[in-house]
Design a protein around this motif. Structure first.
Motif, PDB file in Angstrom:
ATOM      1  N   GLY A  92       0.836  -1.382  -0.197  1.00  0.00           N
ATOM      2  CA  GLY A  92      -0.075   0.120   0.069  1.00  0.00           C
ATOM      3  C   GLY A  92       1.055   1.250  -0.149  1.00  0.00           C
ATOM      4  O   GLY A  92       0.722   2.294  -0.732  1.00  0.00           O
ATOM      5  N   CYS A  93       1.794   1.166   0.807  1.00  0.00           N
ATOM      6  CA  CYS A  93       2.771   2.430   0.860  1.00  0.00           C
ATOM      7  C   CYS A  93       3.433   2.841  -0.307  1.00  0.00           C
ATOM      8  O   CYS A  93       3.571   3.950  -1.038  1.00  0.00           O
ATOM      9  CB  CYS A  93       3.873   2.096   2.315  1.00  0.00           C
ATOM     10  SG  CYS A  93       4.914   3.423   2.251  1.00  0.00           S
ATOM     11  N   PHE A 107       4.448   7.191  10.933  1.00  0.00           N
ATOM     12  CA  PHE A 107       4.100   6.011  11.582  1.00  0.00           C
ATOM     13  C   PHE A 107       2.757   5.263  11.083  1.00  0.00           C
ATOM     14  O   PHE A 107       1.592   5.535  11.281  1.00  0.00           O
ATOM     15  CB  PHE A 107       3.505   6.587  12.774  1.00  0.00           C
ATOM     16  CG  PHE A 107       3.412   5.610  14.192  1.00  0.00           C
ATOM     17  CD1 PHE A 107       4.644   5.104  14.627  1.00  0.00           C
ATOM     18  CD2 PHE A 107       2.142   5.212  14.770  1.00  0.00           C
ATOM     19  CE1 PHE A 107       4.422   4.347  15.716  1.00  0.00           C
ATOM     20  CE2 PHE A 107       2.244   4.377  15.540  1.00  0.00           C
ATOM     21  CZ  PHE A 107       3.209   3.913  16.193  1.00  0.00           C
ATOM     22  N   GLY A 108       3.342   4.012  10.486  1.00  0.00           N
ATOM     23  CA  GLY A 108       2.303   3.352   9.758  1.00  0.00           C
ATOM     24  C   GLY A 108       2.350   1.954  10.350  1.00  0.00           C
ATOM     25  O   GLY A 108       2.475   0.889  10.055  1.00  0.00           O
ATOM     26  N   LYS A 168      -3.433   1.326   5.996  1.00  0.00           N
ATOM     27  CA  LYS A 168      -2.598   2.199   7.102  1.00  0.00           C
ATOM     28  C   LYS A 168      -1.304   2.729   6.333  1.00  0.00           C
ATOM     29  O   LYS A 168      -0.684   3.336   6.586  1.00  0.00           O
ATOM     30  CB  LYS A 168      -2.368   1.639   8.406  1.00  0.00           C
ATOM     31  CG  LYS A 168      -3.822   1.850   8.833  1.00  0.00           C
ATOM     32  CD  LYS A 168      -4.662   2.983   9.079  1.00  0.00           C
ATOM     33  CE  LYS A 168      -6.147   2.771   9.464  1.00  0.00           C
ATOM     34  NZ  LYS A 168      -7.099   3.971   9.542  1.00  0.00           N
ATOM     35  N   GLY A 169      -0.623   1.738   5.346  1.00  0.00           N
ATOM     36  CA  GLY A 169       0.431   1.700   4.810  1.00  0.00           C
ATOM     37  C   GLY A 169       0.547   3.129   3.852  1.00  0.00           C
ATOM     38  O   GLY A 169       1.334   3.873   3.562  1.00  0.00           O
ATOM     39  N   GLU A 170      -0.700   3.067   3.086  1.00  0.00           N
ATOM     40  CA  GLU A 170      -0.804   4.124   1.972  1.00  0.00           C
ATOM     41  C   GLU A 170      -1.038   5.307   2.998  1.00  0.00           C
ATOM     42  O   GLU A 170      -0.615   6.604   2.354  1.00  0.00           O
ATOM     43  CB  GLU A 170      -2.630   3.988   1.384  1.00  0.00           C
ATOM     44  CG  GLU A 170      -2.447   2.619   0.283  1.00  0.00           C
ATOM     45  CD  GLU A 170      -3.736   2.534  -0.364  1.00  0.00           C
ATOM     46  OE1 GLU A 170      -3.871   1.499  -0.891  1.00  0.00           O
ATOM     47  OE2 GLU A 170      -4.754   3.541   0.083  1.00  0.00           O
ATOM     48  N   ARG A 212      -7.166  -3.449   8.437  1.00  0.00           N
ATOM     49  CA  ARG A 212      -6.436  -2.053   8.240  1.00  0.00           C
ATOM     50  C   ARG A 212      -5.263  -2.494   7.041  1.00  0.00           C
ATOM     51  O   ARG A 212      -4.360  -1.177   7.247  1.00  0.00           O
ATOM     52  CB  ARG A 212      -6.023  -1.539   9.608  1.00  0.00           C
ATOM     53  CG  ARG A 212      -6.877  -0.936  10.250  1.00  0.00           C
ATOM     54  CD  ARG A 212      -6.856  -0.969  11.775  1.00  0.00           C
ATOM     55  NE  ARG A 212      -8.083  -0.396  12.606  1.00  0.00           N
ATOM     56  CZ  ARG A 212      -9.000  -1.259  12.792  1.00  0.00           C
ATOM     57  NH1 ARG A 212      -9.037  -2.434  12.524  1.00  0.00           N
ATOM     58  NH2 ARG A 212     -10.253  -0.538  13.558  1.00  0.00           N
ATOM     59  N   ALA A 213      -5.069  -3.387   6.655  1.00  0.00           N
ATOM     60  CA  ALA A 213      -3.825  -3.625   5.797  1.00  0.00           C
ATOM     61  C   ALA A 213      -4.409  -4.051   4.405  1.00  0.00           C
ATOM     62  O   ALA A 213      -4.281  -4.967   3.619  1.00  0.00           O
ATOM     63  CB  ALA A 213      -2.998  -4.969   6.318  1.00  0.00           C
TER      64      ALA A 213
END
Ligand code: INI
Length: 162
Positions: free
Chosen positions: A33-34, A113-114, A135-137, A127-128
């Motif tokens: 995601g990030c 902060f992920g 939350k990575g995004e 949440r992933a």
């Protein structure tokens, strides 16, 4: 009144991403995601450097090293701390939250902060990349916004003559 714009723009920026191997099925999705978000916002793939660490507790040290290297505009930390039956959860959570905050304070480099801190695996999955997003995004977006804000603060808001 003049405002610093909230810009989410990644062109020409370099990011260090630190990801914990503990609960890696979850953290790999945060990483996906990030990185996806950074690329969508204009970052070059070669400008996103990923460092794996054993667990969330190790994230602050690696994040601080990356920040101090001077090679990155911002750092993103990714991890998943899932409550077990012992107080270990609380120690890892406070270690990583305090550590990331201190690394950001001490280096002046934005560090997003992920890190998920959840009661169970189901909450972590949702949440992933599940029903509660990824939350990575979100961490990538926070890092992008903070880099651009810091740059704007350095040079002054648009139209400012001083
Ligand atoms: N590390 C995590 O990233 N998530 C966890 O849920 C976790 N639990 O539950 O123990 C965890 N522990 C390992 C810790 O982060 C360190 O790697 C270890 O203590 C060695 O320093």
């Amino acid at each position: 009144m003049r405002s610093h714009p909230a810009r989410i723009e990644g062109r020409g920026l370099r990011f260090g991403v630190v990801v914990a191997r503990f609960n890696h099925l979850v953290t790999a999705r945060l990483l996906e995601g990030c990185v996806g978000e950074l690329l969508r916002r204009g970052c070059a793939r070669d400008d996103v450097h990923v460092a794996w660490v054993p667990g969330a507790f190790e994230l602050p040290q690696a994040a601080e090293r990356l920040a101090r290297s001077g090679r990155y505009d911002a750092i993103v930390t990714l991890g998943a701390v899932i409550r077990g039956g012992t107080p270990h959860f609380e120690y890892v959570c406070s270690g990583v939250t305090d550590g990331v905050r201190e690394a950001m304070r001490d280096t002046g480099v934005p560090i997003a902060f992920g890190v998920l801190t959840t009661d169970d695996l189901e909450q972590a999955w949702s949440r992933a990349g599940g029903s509660h997003g990824n939350k990575g995004e979100e961490a990538a977006l926070a890092a992008l916004e903070m880099v651009n804000l810091c740059a704007s603060i350095e040079k002054g808001p648009p139209g400012d003559a001083a």
